[in-house]
Design a protein around this motif. Structure first.
Motif, PDB file in Angstrom:
ATOM      1  N   GLN A   1     -16.505 -53.407 -19.236  1.00 45.08           N
ATOM      2  CA  GLN A   1     -17.422 -52.900 -18.219  1.00 45.08           C
ATOM      3  C   GLN A   1     -18.032 -54.102 -17.513  1.00 45.08           C
ATOM      4  N   ASN A   2     -17.654 -54.261 -16.229  1.00 47.02           N
ATOM      5  CA  ASN A   2     -18.110 -55.422 -15.457  1.00 47.02           C
ATOM      6  C   ASN A   2     -17.766 -56.744 -16.141  1.00 47.02           C
ATOM      7  N   GLY A   3     -16.567 -56.776 -16.751  1.00 50.98           N
ATOM      8  CA  GLY A   3     -16.104 -58.007 -17.379  1.00 50.98           C
ATOM      9  C   GLY A   3     -16.619 -58.236 -18.779  1.00 50.98           C
ATOM     10  N   GLU A   4     -17.511 -57.373 -19.265  1.00 53.01           N
ATOM     11  CA  GLU A   4     -18.064 -57.529 -20.613  1.00 53.01           C
ATOM     12  C   GLU A   4     -17.344 -56.595 -21.579  1.00 53.01           C
ATOM     13  N   VAL A   5     -17.103 -57.089 -22.787  1.00 56.02           N
ATOM     14  CA  VAL A   5     -16.358 -56.321 -23.793  1.00 56.02           C
ATOM     15  C   VAL A   5     -17.235 -55.233 -24.389  1.00 56.02           C
ATOM     16  N   ILE A   6     -16.666 -54.025 -24.504  1.00 58.61           N
ATOM     17  CA  ILE A   6     -17.324 -52.899 -25.160  1.00 58.61           C
ATOM     18  C   ILE A   6     -16.589 -52.639 -26.466  1.00 58.61           C
ATOM     19  N   ALA A   7     -17.333 -52.546 -27.555  1.00 65.43           N
ATOM     20  CA  ALA A   7     -16.707 -52.499 -28.880  1.00 65.43           C
ATOM     21  C   ALA A   7     -15.904 -51.232 -29.120  1.00 65.43           C
TER      22      ALA A   7
ATOM     23  N   ASP B   1       7.992 -48.704 -21.341  1.00 67.36           N
ATOM     24  CA  ASP B   1       6.669 -48.527 -21.936  1.00 67.36           C
ATOM     25  C   ASP B   1       5.596 -49.055 -20.984  1.00 67.36           C
ATOM     26  N   TYR B   2       4.513 -48.282 -20.844  1.00 62.30           N
ATOM     27  CA  TYR B   2       3.447 -48.643 -19.907  1.00 62.30           C
ATOM     28  C   TYR B   2       2.080 -48.489 -20.561  1.00 62.30           C
ATOM     29  N   ASP B   3       1.112 -49.240 -20.029  1.00 64.04           N
ATOM     30  CA  ASP B   3      -0.251 -49.174 -20.544  1.00 64.04           C
ATOM     31  C   ASP B   3      -0.903 -47.852 -20.138  1.00 64.04           C
ATOM     32  N   VAL B   4      -1.818 -47.398 -20.974  1.00 62.49           N
ATOM     33  CA  VAL B   4      -2.657 -46.238 -20.665  1.00 62.49           C
ATOM     34  C   VAL B   4      -4.087 -46.756 -20.472  1.00 62.49           C
ATOM     35  N   VAL B   5      -4.642 -46.551 -19.285  1.00 66.70           N
ATOM     36  CA  VAL B   5      -6.006 -46.994 -18.982  1.00 66.70           C
ATOM     37  C   VAL B   5      -6.895 -45.754 -18.888  1.00 66.70           C
ATOM     38  N   VAL B   6      -7.841 -45.645 -19.831  1.00 69.71           N
ATOM     39  CA  VAL B   6      -8.767 -44.507 -19.861  1.00 69.71           C
ATOM     40  C   VAL B   6     -10.137 -45.009 -19.433  1.00 69.71           C
ATOM     41  N   GLN B   7     -10.719 -44.350 -18.418  1.00 69.80           N
ATOM     42  CA  GLN B   7     -12.020 -44.766 -17.920  1.00 69.80           C
ATOM     43  C   GLN B   7     -13.064 -43.676 -18.161  1.00 69.80           C
ATOM     44  N   PHE B   8     -14.231 -44.132 -18.647  1.00 69.81           N
ATOM     45  CA  PHE B   8     -15.386 -43.271 -18.829  1.00 69.81           C
ATOM     46  C   PHE B   8     -16.475 -43.730 -17.858  1.00 69.81           C
ATOM     47  N   PRO B   9     -17.313 -42.804 -17.366  1.00 81.81           N
ATOM     48  CA  PRO B   9     -18.408 -43.224 -16.493  1.00 81.81           C
ATOM     49  C   PRO B   9     -19.459 -43.977 -17.289  1.00 81.81           C
ATOM     50  N   GLY B  10     -20.235 -44.791 -16.600  1.00 81.28           N
ATOM     51  CA  GLY B  10     -21.305 -45.537 -17.238  1.00 81.28           C
ATOM     52  C   GLY B  10     -22.373 -45.905 -16.236  1.00 81.28           C
ATOM     53  N   ASN B  11     -23.599 -46.089 -16.699  1.00 87.63           N
ATOM     54  CA  ASN B  11     -24.686 -46.428 -15.780  1.00 87.63           C
ATOM     55  C   ASN B  11     -24.436 -47.742 -15.053  1.00 87.63           C
ATOM     56  N   GLY B  12     -23.753 -48.666 -15.709  1.00 84.47           N
ATOM     57  CA  GLY B  12     -23.472 -49.955 -15.090  1.00 84.47           C
ATOM     58  C   GLY B  12     -22.093 -50.039 -14.486  1.00 84.47           C
ATOM     59  N   GLY B  13     -21.429 -48.906 -14.322  1.00 86.03           N
ATOM     60  CA  GLY B  13     -20.076 -48.898 -13.780  1.00 86.03           C
ATOM     61  C   GLY B  13     -19.091 -48.328 -14.783  1.00 86.03           C
ATOM     62  N   PRO B  14     -17.846 -48.073 -14.360  1.00 83.21           N
ATOM     63  CA  PRO B  14     -16.850 -47.481 -15.257  1.00 83.21           C
ATOM     64  C   PRO B  14     -16.595 -48.331 -16.499  1.00 83.21           C
ATOM     65  N   ARG B  15     -16.339 -47.642 -17.622  1.00 77.86           N
ATOM     66  CA  ARG B  15     -15.961 -48.320 -18.871  1.00 77.86           C
ATOM     67  C   ARG B  15     -14.481 -48.055 -19.115  1.00 77.86           C
ATOM     68  N   ALA B  16     -13.662 -49.103 -19.052  1.00 77.28           N
ATOM     69  CA  ALA B  16     -12.203 -48.951 -19.098  1.00 77.28           C
ATOM     70  C   ALA B  16     -11.647 -49.430 -20.433  1.00 77.28           C
ATOM     71  N   PHE B  17     -10.806 -48.567 -21.054  1.00 75.80           N
ATOM     72  CA  PHE B  17     -10.147 -48.895 -22.317  1.00 75.80           C
ATOM     73  C   PHE B  17      -8.644 -48.846 -22.089  1.00 75.80           C
ATOM     74  N   THR B  18      -7.966 -49.957 -22.390  1.00 76.32           N
ATOM     75  CA  THR B  18      -6.534 -50.077 -22.125  1.00 76.32           C
ATOM     76  C   THR B  18      -5.755 -50.110 -23.440  1.00 76.32           C
ATOM     77  N   LEU B  19      -4.881 -49.097 -23.606  1.00 70.65           N
ATOM     78  CA  LEU B  19      -3.986 -49.043 -24.764  1.00 70.65           C
ATOM     79  C   LEU B  19      -2.638 -49.598 -24.300  1.00 70.65           C
ATOM     80  N   VAL B  20      -2.319 -50.806 -24.732  1.00 70.85           N
ATOM     81  CA  VAL B  20      -1.105 -51.489 -24.290  1.00 70.85           C
ATOM     82  C   VAL B  20       0.134 -50.741 -24.754  1.00 70.85           C
ATOM     83  N   ASN B  21       1.063 -50.502 -23.792  1.00 72.03           N
ATOM     84  CA  ASN B  21       2.313 -49.795 -24.095  1.00 72.03           C
ATOM     85  C   ASN B  21       2.077 -48.448 -24.782  1.00 72.03           C
ATOM     86  N   GLY B  22       1.010 -47.771 -24.350  1.00 73.82           N
ATOM     87  CA  GLY B  22       0.662 -46.508 -24.991  1.00 73.82           C
ATOM     88  C   GLY B  22       1.450 -45.315 -24.487  1.00 73.82           C
TER      89      GLY B  22
END
Length: 398
Positions: free
Chosen positions: A305-311, A373-394
């Motif tokens: 999220q904005n370049g910062e890692v979300i656990a 095989d392609y990545d799966v990018v799942v985005q959730f909304p967030g107060n500071g902008g979208p939160r993106a989680f990428t599952l490589v070759n998912g």
């Protein structure tokens, strides 16, 4: 007969329509006619003036004069900006996506840089000054970091974009879809290079322009007249926006580079496809859809999220008990671009809720992605902008 200023009337009508919808979802299309041919012509009057003869809208006074056609044009543009501001102050921007799109280039008499866009390169032509228009998109909730998209887009992209924002596959509606969703671009993810085009005929400026990246091919002819021999101009807009003989890559004595030759031939081939008697965008059946349902596990996947890692991915509900829904699911990679998945849910199988699992449908029938095989990018909304989680070759594309 309506006697109030048209831009104000348009805005009043839009606010009344939105108010009538209550809590129901709505789509409001507003076709403002200003700024237009601002002159002494009473059909296109200047905005309302106050007792001192100055334009006044929504309690603010325009500081410019009304002496010339260009002055009146600028005043109409200022008034349009004021009325759009009034409209946006009325709607809930946390739940409303706003798209602003120009319909054509600036009229010849109002162009500010006559060297860059001379009068015969403005509205009604296929030059940059006639076809390159403003497009501003503000998704619901806004973007944490506003961005400028350099990739060429076109008006037909709006339909699949609005469908993508709602998680709907546009081909499932039985429509022929020539555009591409802009949702990946809005989220900072590039789409594959593609060709966009515009054309005009019947008004004395017959022709078609095709663009891929920074390259632009202008073809001057009447597509409805088989005897009209076309003339062509080819430009690299990264070098200059001035479309003149000096910058024409097809000028006598200039040799195209390997890259220029490749793109030139691609644009010629696309023009031939568009000109073919076999193609009919209104009646040709779309490519059949073929959806596959896939479930992926995001356990252990970190997000950004904005370049910062979300656990970890967010919980199913927020602190006040509201559902935390998925904003988008995209399939692809940085090389091939990303395409939207649809019908996504936070479930293991489409029914059983689970914080870490996501189930979605992806159309492999109309997909431009090759098998692999392609990545799966799942985005959730967030107060500071979208939160993106990428599952490589998912995702495995058959």
């Amino acid at each position: 007969r309506e006697t109030n200023y048209a831009t104000t009337v348009n805005t009043d009508d839009a606010i009344d329509f939105i108010s009538d919808q209550g809590t129901d979802p709505w789509l409001c299309w507003i076709g403002y006619n200003a700024p237009h041919s601002q002159s002494e012509d009473p059909r296109f009057p200047v905005p309302p003036v106050n007792g001192t003869g100055s334009v006044e809208m929504n309690g603010e006074v325009y500081g410019g004069t009304l002496d010339t056609n260009r002055d009146r044009y600028k005043a109409a543009l200022w008034a349009l900006d004021s009325e759009i501001g009034r409209l946006l102050s009325y709607v809930d921007l946390d739940n409303t996506t706003v798209i602003l799109l120009g319909d054509n280039g600036t009229p010849a008499g109002q162009v500010q840089d006559d060297n860059l866009f001379p009068s015969d390169h403005a509205k009604g032509t296929i030059f940059v000054g006639g076809v390159h228009v403003p497009c501003i998109i503000r998704p619901a909730g806004g973007l944490s970091t506003p961005r400028v998209i350099e990739s060429p887009i076109q008006g037909v992209d709006l339909f699949p974009t609005m469908c993508g924002l709602m998680g709907i596959d546009p081909t499932s509606l039985g429509q022929v879809v020539e555009g591409q969703s802009l949702v990946p671009l809005m989220n900072g993810i590039s789409n594959p290079d593609r060709i966009v085009f515009a054309e005009t005929f019947g008004g004395g400026n017959d022709g078609r322009t095709l663009r891929k990246g920074d390259y632009k091919l202008n073809i001057f002819d009447d597509p409805q007249d088989d005897t009209d021999v076309p003339s062509m101009e080819f430009y690299d807009l990264s070098q200059s926006l001035e479309e003149n003989p000096t910058n024409d890559l097809l000028r006598v004595g200039n040799v195209l580079s390997a890259e220029e030759t490749t793109v030139y031939e691609e644009l010629l081939a696309e023009n031939e496809r568009l000109s073919s008697d076999e193609i009919n965008f209104m009646t040709d059946a779309p490519i059949p859809s073929e959806f596959v349902t896939t479930s992926v596990d995001l356990t252990g996947v970190t997000g950004l999220q904005n370049g910062e890692v979300i656990a970890s991915v967010p919980a199913l509900t927020n602190r006040i008990g509201g559902d935390v829904s998925i904003q988008s699911v995209m399939i692809g990679n940085e090389i091939d671009g990303h395409l939207d998945a649809v019908n996504f849910s936070r479930t293991t199988d489409g029914e059983t809720l689970d914080r870490f699992w996501v189930t979605f449908d992806f159309d492999i029938g109309t997909s431009s992605l090759a098998p692999g095989d392609y990545d799966v990018v799942v985005q959730f909304p967030g107060n500071g902008g979208p939160r993106a989680f990428t599952l490589v070759n998912g995702f495995s594309h058959p």
